[in-house]
Design a protein around this motif. Sequence first.
Motif, short mmCIF file in Angstrom:
data_model
loop_
_atom_site.label_atom_id
_atom_site.label_comp_id
_atom_site.label_asym_id
_atom_site.label_seq_id
_atom_site.Cartn_x
_atom_site.Cartn_y
_atom_site.Cartn_z
N ALA A 92 0.82 -1.20 0.00
CA ALA A 92 0.00 0.00 0.00
C ALA A 92 0.86 1.26 0.00
N ALA A 93 1.95 1.23 0.76
CA ALA A 93 2.85 2.37 0.80
C ALA A 93 3.52 2.59 -0.55
N GLU A 94 3.93 1.51 -1.19
CA GLU A 94 4.54 1.64 -2.52
C GLU A 94 3.55 2.24 -3.50
N ALA A 95 2.31 1.76 -3.47
CA ALA A 95 1.29 2.27 -4.38
C ALA A 95 1.03 3.76 -4.16
N ALA A 96 1.19 4.22 -2.92
CA ALA A 96 0.97 5.63 -2.60
C ALA A 96 2.10 6.52 -3.09
N GLY A 97 3.29 5.93 -3.33
CA GLY A 97 4.38 6.70 -3.87
C GLY A 97 5.46 7.11 -2.91
N VAL A 98 5.61 6.41 -1.78
CA VAL A 98 6.69 6.75 -0.84
C VAL A 98 8.03 6.34 -1.44
N ASP A 99 9.11 6.85 -0.85
CA ASP A 99 10.44 6.59 -1.39
C ASP A 99 11.12 5.37 -0.77
N GLY A 100 10.74 5.01 0.43
CA GLY A 100 11.34 3.87 1.09
C GLY A 100 10.50 3.43 2.26
N LEU A 101 10.86 2.29 2.83
CA LEU A 101 10.08 1.68 3.90
C LEU A 101 10.92 1.47 5.14
N VAL A 102 10.32 1.70 6.30
CA VAL A 102 10.90 1.26 7.56
C VAL A 102 10.11 0.02 7.97
N MET A 103 10.76 -1.14 7.83
CA MET A 103 10.10 -2.40 8.16
C MET A 103 10.30 -2.66 9.65
N GLN A 104 9.24 -2.39 10.42
CA GLN A 104 9.32 -2.50 11.88
C GLN A 104 8.82 -3.85 12.34
N GLY A 105 9.66 -4.58 13.03
CA GLY A 105 9.29 -5.89 13.53
C GLY A 105 8.62 -5.85 14.89
N TRP A 106 8.08 -6.97 15.30
CA TRP A 106 7.30 -7.06 16.55
C TRP A 106 8.17 -6.84 17.78
N ALA A 107 9.49 -7.05 17.67
CA ALA A 107 10.40 -6.91 18.81
C ALA A 107 10.77 -5.46 19.10
#
Length: 337
Positions: free
Chosen positions: A157-172
């Motif tokens: 969804a974030a990619e489709a919106a046009g952001v430049d990068g992702l912070v992949m936050q884990g459960w820990a």
Amino acid sequence: MPQLPDPIAALGAVLVAPMAGGPSTPALVVAAARAGAVAQLAGGYLTADALRAQIDEVRAAGVEAFGVNLFVPNPHPIAAADYEAYARRIRPDAGEALPPLREDDDAWAEKLALVVEARVPVVSCTFGLPDAAALAALSAAGSAVLQTVTSAEEARAAEAAGVDGLVMQGWAAGGHSGVWAQGALPAEVPLEALVARVRAATPLPIVAAGGVARREQVRALLAGGADAVAIGTAALRAHEAGTGATHRAALTDPAFERTALTRAFTGRPARALVNAFLERHDAQAPAGYPAIHHLTRPMRAAAAAAGDASRLHLWAGEGWREAREAPIAEILADLTP
């Protein structure tokens, strides 16, 4: 492998995550930058004027490669009856003088306008996805937009919106989870596996975050598809961090034996050291952010001032025992492959 948007691409594999409520300071951002790493100011809970002052302080130190994190309006509304029931549970002696239910958007419009005007190099967004107009304004200002996600679905969804990068936050991860949906918890999946899932779902650059406290973890995440790694809890005891004295002491107190994800303090899932308040109220805590945050905030402020760790939100990721007192430059050097 895709490269992170400038200026992150030029500044190393380990970043310093934003930590709202005090730990992220201009001094921390400046010291991290001088050590060759990007750090972010935490815009959450600050007024726009206070955030402007922090941006000005960072730039006055000659640092231009930095970021600002904003809480995107994505309230988890709570029914009045559920709010009152929880308020009476945690404040049984309040009588009729319960605090009124309060919802707000953390001054989103004012802070968005500020970072656009200030042309902040990196703007990260947490709790939800900005709308198209906000993303367009940030892009026009030249800001690289990083979006916090907790699953491959959010990443797409974030990619489709046009952001430049992702912070992949884990459960820990310590502190608030960026999970978008009300009532949801981040999946209990190792961060390396989450990075692999997101890498398979999107070509966007990935910053992996959550429980990272050792160099071998950084190496494994970079080898597994992440473009960079962010540390949060590992920086809480840094000399330049604004972490409160009660929180700092708890991080080394052997009485605290584990962390847990809880809504007890703010109505949104957040990982904290398990203390008396969490144990007593976690099971009954409703989803309701920011209403529960506003309800418990005076209690937490008083607890911090009194040195009472039993009623304080002791945000901490699963690697909290690895956090140490040192300049942020040393902490970063120990973690960088």
